[in-house]
Design an enzyme around this catalytic site. Structure first.
Site, PDB file in Angstrom:
ATOM      1  CB  CYS A  33     -23.678  -7.724  22.934  1.00 24.25           C
ATOM      2  SG  CYS A  33     -23.552  -9.193  21.771  1.00 24.25           S
ATOM      3  CG  ASP A  35     -24.088  -8.661  18.238  1.00 25.62           C
ATOM      4  OD1 ASP A  35     -25.004  -7.749  17.967  1.00 25.62           O
ATOM      5  OD2 ASP A  35     -23.042  -8.456  18.539  1.00 25.62           O
ATOM      6  CB  CYS A  58     -18.534  -7.723  17.200  1.00 27.18           C
ATOM      7  SG  CYS A  58     -18.281  -9.187  18.152  1.00 27.18           S
ATOM      8  CB  CYS A 102     -17.918 -12.381  20.685  1.00 29.49           C
ATOM      9  SG  CYS A 102     -17.843 -10.873  21.043  1.00 29.49           S
TER      10      CYS A 102
END
Ligand code: FES
Length: 122
Positions: A33, A35, A58, A102
């Site tokens: 993603c 991040d 996130c 994540c």
């Protein structure tokens, strides 16, 4: 969708911020993603005395980063290298399948910081 622990660590992240004089830092970006996380380590006699993080990501990434710091503080760097993203997710009482990547951000950022520590890279 998220557990109480995820919501708690997202709303009140532990050990967030920068460290003035770290023994090592590690940065990692998710290929999934984009991040990113930066981990700051203070190590004494092979033991993680202090750890901080900055995560641009996130809610699941921030909660995972926060939980990861709580789990590894006081561990030897060898023990901390054994920490997996699944262990972080489990400690958060689980993450939705689509958010498991994540938790990788937290584990991989930690491992990168330890690797830099071993290589003498601040
Ligand atoms: Fe990027 Fe969660 S969506 S770390």
């Amino acid at each position: 969708m998220y557990s109480e622990k995820v919501l708690d660590h997202f709303s009140n992240p532990r050990n967030v911020g920068e460290m003035a004089d770290p023994d090592a830092t590690g940065e990692f970006g998710s290929s999934h993603c984009g991040d990113t996380i930066k981990v700051f380590l203070k190590v004494e006699d092979g033991v993680i005395q202090d750890i901080k993080f900055k995560t641009f990501g996130c809610a699941a990434a921030i909660a995972s980063s926060s939980m990861m710091t709580e789990m590894v503080r006081g561990m030897t760097i060898e023990e901390a290298l054994q920490l997996t993203n699944e262990m972080v997710a489990e400690a958060l009482d689980g993450l939705p399948p689509e958010k498991m990547h994540c938790s990788c951000l937290a584990a991989d950022g930690l491992h990168k910081a330890i690797s830099n520590y071993r290589d003498g890279i601040r």
